[in-house]
Design a protein around this motif. Structure first.
Motif, short mmCIF file in Angstrom:
data_model
loop_
_atom_site.label_atom_id
_atom_site.label_comp_id
_atom_site.label_asym_id
_atom_site.label_seq_id
_atom_site.Cartn_x
_atom_site.Cartn_y
_atom_site.Cartn_z
N LYS A 100 4.05 39.00 28.67
CA LYS A 100 2.73 39.00 29.31
C LYS A 100 2.80 39.26 30.82
CE LYS A 100 2.50 33.92 29.49
NZ LYS A 100 1.70 32.75 29.02
N GLU A 101 3.94 38.96 31.46
CA GLU A 101 4.04 39.24 32.89
C GLU A 101 4.02 40.74 33.18
OE1 GLU A 101 7.43 37.26 34.48
OE2 GLU A 101 6.79 35.28 33.80
N SER A 102 4.33 41.54 32.19
CA SER A 102 4.32 43.00 32.37
C SER A 102 3.05 43.65 31.82
CB SER A 102 5.54 43.61 31.67
OG SER A 102 6.75 43.20 32.28
N LEU A 103 2.14 42.87 31.29
CA LEU A 103 0.96 43.43 30.64
C LEU A 103 -0.17 43.66 31.63
CD1 LEU A 103 0.94 41.41 27.29
CD2 LEU A 103 1.95 43.65 27.76
N SER A 104 -0.02 44.72 32.41
CA SER A 104 -1.07 45.14 33.34
C SER A 104 -0.98 46.64 33.53
CB SER A 104 -0.92 44.43 34.69
OG SER A 104 0.32 44.76 35.30
N GLY A 105 -2.13 47.26 33.78
CA GLY A 105 -2.15 48.71 33.98
C GLY A 105 -2.03 49.46 32.67
N PRO A 106 -1.89 50.79 32.74
CA PRO A 106 -1.73 51.60 31.52
C PRO A 106 -0.37 51.37 30.90
CG PRO A 106 -1.51 52.97 33.47
CD PRO A 106 -1.92 51.62 33.96
N ALA A 107 -0.35 51.29 29.56
CA ALA A 107 0.92 51.00 28.89
C ALA A 107 0.91 51.55 27.47
CB ALA A 107 1.18 49.50 28.86
N ALA A 126 -10.80 57.56 26.12
CA ALA A 126 -10.42 56.45 25.24
C ALA A 126 -9.92 55.26 26.05
CB ALA A 126 -9.36 56.91 24.26
N ASP A 127 -10.33 54.06 25.63
CA ASP A 127 -9.75 52.84 26.19
C ASP A 127 -8.38 52.57 25.58
OD1 ASP A 127 -11.99 51.89 27.88
OD2 ASP A 127 -13.05 51.80 25.95
N ALA A 128 -8.17 53.10 24.40
CA ALA A 128 -6.89 52.92 23.72
C ALA A 128 -6.70 54.02 22.69
CB ALA A 128 -6.84 51.55 23.03
N GLU A 176 -5.83 50.01 29.97
CA GLU A 176 -5.61 48.78 30.73
C GLU A 176 -5.13 47.70 29.74
OE1 GLU A 176 -4.55 46.27 32.73
OE2 GLU A 176 -5.44 47.71 34.13
N VAL A 177 -3.82 47.50 29.70
CA VAL A 177 -3.23 46.65 28.68
C VAL A 177 -3.54 45.17 28.91
CG1 VAL A 177 -0.98 46.24 29.76
CG2 VAL A 177 -1.14 46.40 27.26
N SER A 178 -4.00 44.82 30.11
CA SER A 178 -4.37 43.42 30.34
C SER A 178 -5.56 43.00 29.48
CB SER A 178 -4.69 43.20 31.83
OG SER A 178 -5.83 43.94 32.22
N ILE A 179 -6.39 43.96 29.06
CA ILE A 179 -7.51 43.64 28.16
C ILE A 179 -6.96 43.18 26.81
CG2 ILE A 179 -9.57 44.53 27.02
CD1 ILE A 179 -9.85 46.52 29.32
N LEU A 180 -5.94 43.88 26.32
CA LEU A 180 -5.29 43.43 25.08
C LEU A 180 -4.65 42.05 25.29
CD1 LEU A 180 -4.24 44.01 22.17
CD2 LEU A 180 -2.16 44.92 23.25
N LYS A 181 -4.04 41.84 26.43
CA LYS A 181 -3.41 40.54 26.71
C LYS A 181 -4.45 39.42 26.62
CE LYS A 181 -2.46 39.38 30.99
NZ LYS A 181 -1.80 39.25 32.32
N ASP A 182 -5.62 39.64 27.19
CA ASP A 182 -6.67 38.62 27.15
C ASP A 182 -7.10 38.33 25.72
OD1 ASP A 182 -6.56 38.51 29.90
OD2 ASP A 182 -8.33 39.79 30.21
N GLU A 183 -7.22 39.36 24.91
CA GLU A 183 -7.63 39.17 23.51
C GLU A 183 -6.53 38.48 22.71
OE1 GLU A 183 -10.57 39.53 22.35
OE2 GLU A 183 -11.41 40.45 24.17
N LEU A 184 -5.29 38.82 22.97
CA LEU A 184 -4.19 38.17 22.26
C LEU A 184 -4.04 36.71 22.69
CD1 LEU A 184 -1.45 40.96 22.14
CD2 LEU A 184 -2.77 40.03 20.22
#
Length: 339
Positions: A100-107, A126-128, A176-184
């Motif tokens: 999760k520390e790396s889950l920010s920005g495009p990925a 696309a968002d994803a 923006e992978v932080s959105i996935l992080k928030d959902e997970l």
């Protein structure tokens, strides 16, 4: 751009080869599976990669040598390597959250048990993106359901009724992978479990519920490395692609050829001795091997192994093996001796 690679599983279906080497580190066409996967993703993204985060299992299994090889891989691609650990096998969503520390920005998130061939551009609207492959038996896979705008609106696991024939291959892009992080994080906090584990799909479903746009990306080839038979098939297909590409030297200049024939495509590593042998087609041989008085085709042999008096077809042999015998379709793990 970042790449996140969950690879904590041991790969039980590939035993005995995964008893001593984690499955993502088993070589196909001369390079470990995870190395080929990451390099192919970098190639098709065609943009700078700032970080590659690897999620590994128990340090007793994924030790310092594994970490060093992954750090070298990232460095060779101009990226920083980050190493995380998943101590318990709690699912795909849990594995991602270990980084999760790396889950920010495009990925891009890619699970390290398949190889691909693709040529695509990321959809800016696309968002994803979820990469898929058209398959003959969609009921055996997780598939995507599309709306009239070709947007993904649902993920369906092994559908009993036809939904689509586009199977999810385990590679995803998030603007923006932080959105996935928030959902997970919500999945973990609310203990949402499917199949006994925390799944990436539940995080994706949360994003869809918030009207995030998911599109498909299609790959031209999807090659599995789940068991011996499909790994040998993948080795064969990859050798054919590499020979056609012409980008890699597949036969080392240091081989010693004594009255032997090589039928391409083949990968032959450094300091291999071929004596009274016929090798190929579709054979990969690792470094410092000896093949003597033998015929080998459609097979994969790792490093430091000696094969004598053999007629091998569809064989998979590990590291530091000594094999002298008459069997043809064999699967032998590391440090075995059959004489």
């Amino acid at each position: 751009m970042k790449i996140i690679v969950p690879m904590a599983g041991r790969g039980s279906r590939l035993r005995p080869h995964s008893l001593t080497v984690p499955k993502p580190l088993i070589p196909v066409a001369g390079q470990p599976i995870v190395h080929r996967l990451v390099k192919d993703i970098v190639k098709v993204l065609n943009q700078p990669i700032e970080e590659i985060a690897f999620v590994l299992g128990d340090p007793a299994w994924f030790g310092d040598d594994v970490v060093s090889s992954l750090e070298d891989l990232a460095k060779s691609l101009g990226a920083k390597a980050s190493i995380y650990r998943q101590d318990q096998p709690l699912g795909t969503g849990h594995a991602i959250m270990c980084a999760k520390e790396s889950l920010s920005g495009p990925a891009v998130i890619a699970y390290a048990d398949t190889l691909i061939r693709a040529n695509f551009n990321l959809d800016p609207d696309a968002d994803a993106v979820i990469w898929v492959k058209q398959v003959d038996k969609p009921e055996a896979y997780g598939v995507v359901k599309l709306n009239d705008n070709k947007e993904i609106v649902e993920l369906v696991e092994k559908p009993e009724q036809f939904v689509s024939d586009l199977a999810v291959i385990g590679i995803y892009y998030f603007k923006e992978v932080s959105i996935l992080k928030d959902e997970l994080q919500k999945v973990l906090d609310n203990n949402i479990i499917n199949g006994g584990e925390y799944q990436i799909n539940d995080g994706i479903k949360g994003m869809m519920a918030n009207n995030k746009i998911f599109k498909t990306g299609e790959v031209s080839e999807w090659m599995d490395c789940g068991n011996k038979a499909v790994t040998l098939e993948t080795n064969q297909r990859m050798l054919g692609f590499l020979q056609a590409d012409g980008d890699e030297q597949l036969i080392a200049s240091t081989i010693k050829n004594d009255n032997s024939t090589i039928i391409e495509p083949c990968y032959i590593g450094e300091n291999v001795m071929l004596k009274n042998a016929t090798v190929g087609p579709n054979v990969s041989i690792g470094n410092n091997c000896v093949i003597e008085n033998s015929t080998v085709k459609n097979s994969l042999i790792q490093n430091e192994t000696t094969v004598k008096n053999a007629n091998l077809d569809e064989a998979m042999i590990g590291n530091h093996v000594k094999y002298d015998g008459k069997f043809t379709k064999i699967s032998i793990g590391d440090y075995s001796v059959l004489e």
